[in-house]
Design a protein around this motif. Structure first.
Motif, short mmCIF file in Angstrom:
data_model
loop_
_atom_site.label_atom_id
_atom_site.label_comp_id
_atom_site.label_asym_id
_atom_site.label_seq_id
_atom_site.Cartn_x
_atom_site.Cartn_y
_atom_site.Cartn_z
N PRO A 59 1.12 7.02 -10.78
CA PRO A 59 2.33 6.41 -11.36
C PRO A 59 2.61 4.98 -10.90
N SER A 60 2.06 4.58 -9.76
CA SER A 60 2.34 3.24 -9.24
C SER A 60 1.43 2.17 -9.84
N ALA A 95 -10.61 0.16 -7.76
CA ALA A 95 -10.95 1.35 -6.97
C ALA A 95 -10.40 1.23 -5.55
N THR A 96 -10.46 0.02 -4.99
CA THR A 96 -9.92 -0.19 -3.65
C THR A 96 -8.42 0.08 -3.61
N MET A 97 -7.71 -0.39 -4.62
CA MET A 97 -6.26 -0.17 -4.69
C MET A 97 -5.93 1.32 -4.76
N GLU A 98 -6.70 2.05 -5.55
CA GLU A 98 -6.43 3.49 -5.68
C GLU A 98 -6.76 4.23 -4.39
N VAL A 99 -7.94 4.00 -3.85
CA VAL A 99 -8.39 4.74 -2.67
C VAL A 99 -7.57 4.40 -1.43
N GLU A 100 -7.26 3.12 -1.25
CA GLU A 100 -6.58 2.69 -0.04
C GLU A 100 -5.08 2.96 -0.04
N SER A 101 -4.42 2.81 -1.19
CA SER A 101 -2.96 2.90 -1.18
C SER A 101 -2.36 3.63 -2.39
N PHE A 103 -2.17 2.37 -5.23
CA PHE A 103 -1.48 1.27 -5.92
C PHE A 103 -0.08 0.98 -5.36
N LYS A 104 0.16 1.34 -4.12
CA LYS A 104 1.48 1.13 -3.52
C LYS A 104 1.41 0.06 -2.43
N MET A 105 2.49 -0.69 -2.29
CA MET A 105 2.60 -1.67 -1.22
C MET A 105 3.10 -0.96 0.04
N ILE A 106 2.18 -0.38 0.78
CA ILE A 106 2.54 0.41 1.95
C ILE A 106 2.08 -0.26 3.23
N ARG A 107 2.62 0.19 4.34
CA ARG A 107 2.26 -0.31 5.67
C ARG A 107 1.78 0.87 6.49
N HIS A 108 0.57 0.77 7.05
CA HIS A 108 -0.02 1.88 7.80
C HIS A 108 -0.42 1.40 9.19
N VAL A 109 0.12 2.06 10.23
CA VAL A 109 -0.20 1.71 11.61
C VAL A 109 -1.37 2.57 12.08
N ASN A 110 -2.44 1.94 12.56
CA ASN A 110 -3.62 2.65 13.04
C ASN A 110 -3.48 3.04 14.51
N ARG A 111 -4.32 3.94 14.93
CA ARG A 111 -4.28 4.40 16.32
C ARG A 111 -4.54 3.26 17.30
N ASN A 112 -5.31 2.29 16.88
CA ASN A 112 -5.63 1.18 17.79
C ASN A 112 -4.55 0.12 17.84
#
Length: 215
Positions: A59-60, A95-101, A103-112
């Motif tokens: 939907p995004s 494909a990158t937009m779909e797989v990674e987010s 299609f959303k403008m999100i913020r993801h904090v990694n373990r490192n």
């Protein structure tokens, strides 16, 4: 990039990625702004087809985001780029937009401790290099602006990862393109979990093929 080279550790990861990207600039990788840009564009028919075939499951997605992928792919292409090659780059970005987010403008904090930003999930460790390559507007805007985020992510995905994959692994370009983006430009030089890398890249290839068919 939600997986950032776990094999070398958080601190080394940042140094390796940032150093690799900085070295690419010094040695003269494909410039961000080509002196003779491609004139390719996507037709309204193609844009509508991509949107209509994917809006229910994602939907995004929006026609604006599809158009930005098309414009950005053109920015990453030269005047001699074929139509097929251009569409390949558009499909990679979508494909990158779909797989990674999705299609959303999100913020993801990694373990490192690093942070992935936006629709392309641009990692904070590459922002200094993005700033040098593309300027303050995109480097600052990628955290909240869709167009800036796609431009920044495409520099890493197309200019660095895709071009390296074409040169080093011409028989399996898409697999290696996403592997470099997801795990780091030099991950193959270290011991790594092939099964995990293969699962991620195979998923990406499936999504890429879907968009390539739509285009």
């Amino acid at each position: 990039m939600k997986i950032i080279k776990k094999i070398v550790g958080p601190r080394t990861t940042k140094k390796v990625i940032a150093g690799a990207l900085a070295m690419c600039l010094v040695l003269g990788c494909t410039p961000v702004k080509a002196s003779a840009a491609s004139s390719h564009t996507l037709s309204s028919k193609s844009i509508n087809r991509v949107y209509n075939n994917n809006k229910k499951a994602h939907p995004s997605i929006s026609k604006y985001k599809i158009k930005r992928a098309a414009v950005t792919a053109r920015n990453r292409s030269g005047k001699n780029t074929s139509s097929s090659e251009y569409k390949r780059k558009v499909a990679i970005l979508l494909a990158t937009m779909e797989v990674e987010s999705d299609f959303k403008m999100i913020r993801h904090v990694n373990r490192n401790g690093s942070v992935d930003y936006g629709i392309m999930q641009v990692n904070s460790s590459v922002i200094p290099t993005i700033r040098k390559a593309m300027g303050n507007k995109i480097a600052n805007g990628l955290k909240y602006n869709v167009a800036d985020n796609i431009e920044a992510g495409s520099y890493e995905m197309i200019t660095l990862c895709y071009n390296k994959a074409k040169k080093k692994h011409p028989s399996n370009v898409i697999w290696w393109t996403y592997a470099y983006y997801n795990r780091g430009l030099y991950f193959e030089n270290y011991s790594y979990n092939y099964n995990q890398a293969n699962r991620n890249s195979q998923k990406f290839i499936k999504v890429y093929n879907k968009y390539r068919k739509d285009l």
